[in-house]
Design an enzyme around this catalytic site. Structure first.
Site, PDB file in Angstrom:
ATOM      1  N   ARG A 179     -31.762 -23.665   5.156  1.00 53.29           N
ATOM      2  CA  ARG A 179     -33.137 -24.439   5.728  1.00 53.29           C
ATOM      3  C   ARG A 179     -30.915 -25.460   6.208  1.00 53.29           C
ATOM      4  O   ARG A 179     -31.252 -26.520   6.885  1.00 53.29           O
ATOM      5  CB  ARG A 179     -33.198 -25.245   4.355  1.00 53.29           C
ATOM      6  CG  ARG A 179     -34.251 -26.311   5.561  1.00 53.29           C
ATOM      7  CD  ARG A 179     -35.646 -26.608   4.555  1.00 53.29           C
ATOM      8  NE  ARG A 179     -35.461 -25.878   3.362  1.00 53.29           N
ATOM      9  CZ  ARG A 179     -35.264 -26.968   2.176  1.00 53.29           C
ATOM     10  NH1 ARG A 179     -34.318 -28.260   2.836  1.00 53.29           N
ATOM     11  NH2 ARG A 179     -35.602 -26.572   0.931  1.00 53.29           N
ATOM     12  N   LYS A 222     -34.058 -24.903  28.382  1.00 57.47           N
ATOM     13  CA  LYS A 222     -33.633 -25.203  30.019  1.00 57.47           C
ATOM     14  C   LYS A 222     -32.517 -23.965  29.682  1.00 57.47           C
ATOM     15  O   LYS A 222     -32.044 -23.332  29.400  1.00 57.47           O
ATOM     16  CB  LYS A 222     -33.761 -26.353  30.478  1.00 57.47           C
ATOM     17  CG  LYS A 222     -34.884 -26.912  29.376  1.00 57.47           C
ATOM     18  CD  LYS A 222     -36.300 -26.257  29.660  1.00 57.47           C
ATOM     19  CE  LYS A 222     -37.882 -26.916  29.227  1.00 57.47           C
ATOM     20  NZ  LYS A 222     -38.080 -29.001  29.165  1.00 57.47           N
TER      21      LYS A 222
HETATM   22  C1  LIG Z   1     -38.712 -29.297  27.997  1.00 54.82           C
HETATM   23  C2  LIG Z   1     -37.681 -31.252  27.831  1.00 54.82           C
HETATM   24  C3  LIG Z   1     -37.385 -31.470  26.685  1.00 54.82           C
HETATM   25  C4  LIG Z   1     -38.631 -30.889  25.663  1.00 54.82           C
HETATM   26  O1  LIG Z   1     -37.834 -29.640  25.152  1.00 54.82           O
HETATM   27  P1  LIG Z   1     -38.554 -28.808  24.415  1.00 54.82           P
HETATM   28  O2  LIG Z   1     -37.664 -27.515  24.015  1.00 54.82           O
HETATM   29  O3  LIG Z   1     -39.600 -28.179  25.085  1.00 54.82           O
HETATM   30  O4  LIG Z   1     -39.041 -28.993  22.473  1.00 54.82           O
HETATM   31  C5  LIG Z   1     -37.430 -32.526  26.552  1.00 54.82           C
HETATM   32  N1  LIG Z   1     -36.835 -33.398  27.485  1.00 54.82           N
HETATM   33  C6  LIG Z   1     -36.803 -32.388  28.701  1.00 54.82           C
HETATM   34  C7  LIG Z   1     -36.354 -33.486  30.294  1.00 54.82           C
HETATM   35  C8  LIG Z   1     -37.342 -31.952  29.647  1.00 54.82           C
HETATM   36  O5  LIG Z   1     -37.631 -30.841  30.298  1.00 54.82           O
END
Ligand SMILES: *Cc1c(COP(=O)(O)O)cnc(C)c1O
Length: 337
Positions: free
Chosen positions: A21, A160
């Site tokens: 953790r 992303k």
């Molecule tokens: C998708 C996104 C998030 C959130 O990320 P997760 O991995 O889905 O929790 C935060 N900021 C931006 C600009 C995003 O496009």
């Protein structure tokens, strides 16, 4: 070459890691790579982008004033609004409130692609004693090294572009302040919302091709944005590469790449936006972004999207496919077939 993921909850006493953790060798590999990409500092990874965002925004003191843009990632604004209602923070959107404790910047904003001068925003935050925290998920570290522009912490949804294959959720917060890094680590260890070693390993694997993927996606996006800007069914195109874009001049100075997100609005409004989403075949109508495959989404289909986002705005996440194939699919769908 490839270090295998470490699947273990506990480690023999006396080593650098004791319990998973708090740390894991696979996390450390990814954190080292992410800190390198940001030009130095310490990276702390989380189980999602929102995990990193809640840990970073949580640095604001109890009752502290947090300034955020009026349109930004819906999850971030949702979290800050929740904390505001609960009295944990006081949220001001838009104008820089004076004084403030924490200034939240998104570079550029999701999904409206607004951009600020980061060095100026960070300096203004510091002048009133606030921390400047930047979500640079859209720009990526190849577009901007936010810490070099004065940000105290930069966060990424590693889900992303950085991992890039739409197969995992992961987040990261990177800082050059040892105190803030410790704070973020403690939040992760005690909060317990940790990333799995397999996700960290997949993200590390995705990171190997990140520059190739992102360069191709940005090049595709610039070509598509220019063509969309000429299309009679489209009333507005936002892409920072377009010389006519309100953010172009600043982006050209501040960013090394213009990014791979485009947002469009329609002459015929909402109905035309929905038709495009239902007619595309190569593009997929799904949420999220930053993967190798192109997708698009009308953001206001979500009830939590800011009402400042136009109802017919469609966000295009451009992938790495052949750009002629992508254009042919868009053109056919826009023509109504
Ligand atoms: C998708 C996104 C998030 C959130 O990320 P997760 O991995 O889905 O929790 C935060 N900021 C931006 C600009 C995003 O496009």
């Amino acid at each position: 070459m490839s270090t295998p993921p470490t699947f273990a909850s506990s480690f023999l006493a006396g080593g650098p890691t004791h319990y998973a953790r708090a740390s894991n060798p696979t996390w450390v590999d990814l954190e080292t790579a992410l800190a390198d990409l940001e030009g130095g500092g310490e990276a702390v990874i989380f189980g999602s982008g929102m995990g990193a965002i809640s840990a970073a925004a949580g640095i604001a003191p109890l009752g502290g004033k947090v300034v955020a843009p009026p349109v930004a990632y819906a999850g971030t604004l949702g979290l800050l609004q929740l904390w505001d209602r609960e009295g944990r923070i006081s949220l001001a959107t838009g104008e820089m409130a004076d004084p403030a404790d924490l200034v939240w910047v998104e570079l550029p904003t999701n999904p409206t692609l607004e951009i600020v001068d980061l060095a100026a925003a960070a300096a203004a935050a510091h002048a009133v004693g606030a921390l400047a925290i930047v979500d640079a998920t859209f720009a990526t570290p190849l577009g901007i090294r936010a810490l070099d522009h004065g940000a105290d912490v930069v966060v990424h949804s590693v889900t992303k572009y950085l991992s890039g294959h739409s197969d995992l959720l992961l987040g990261a917060a990177i800082t050059r302040s040892p105190e803030l890094a410790t704070r973020l680590r403690v939040t992760r260890t005690l909060g317990g919302a940790i990333p799995g070693p397999m996700e960290a390993w997949l993200a590390l694997r995705g990171l190997r091709t990140f520059p190739l993927r992102f360069e191709r996606a940005c090049a595709n996006a610039a070509i598509l944005a220019a063509r969309l800007a000429e299309h009679p069914a489209i009333s507005r195109v936002r892409h920072l590469s377009l010389p006519t874009d309100p953010g172009h001049e600043l982006a050209a100075r501040q960013l090394d790449m213009f990014g791979a997100i485009i947002s469009i609005e329609f002459v015929e409004g909402l109905a035309a936006a929905e038709e495009l989403c239902s007619r595309v075949t190569l593009w997929r109508h799904v949420t999220s972004l930053g993967g190798v495959e192109s997708n698009l989404e009308r953001r206001r289909r979500w009830s939590d999207e800011s009402l400042d986002t136009p109802a017919d705005l469609v966000r295009l996440s451009v992938g790495i496919e052949d750009v002629q194939d992508l254009w042919a699919d868009l053109e056919r769908a826009l023509a109504g077939s």
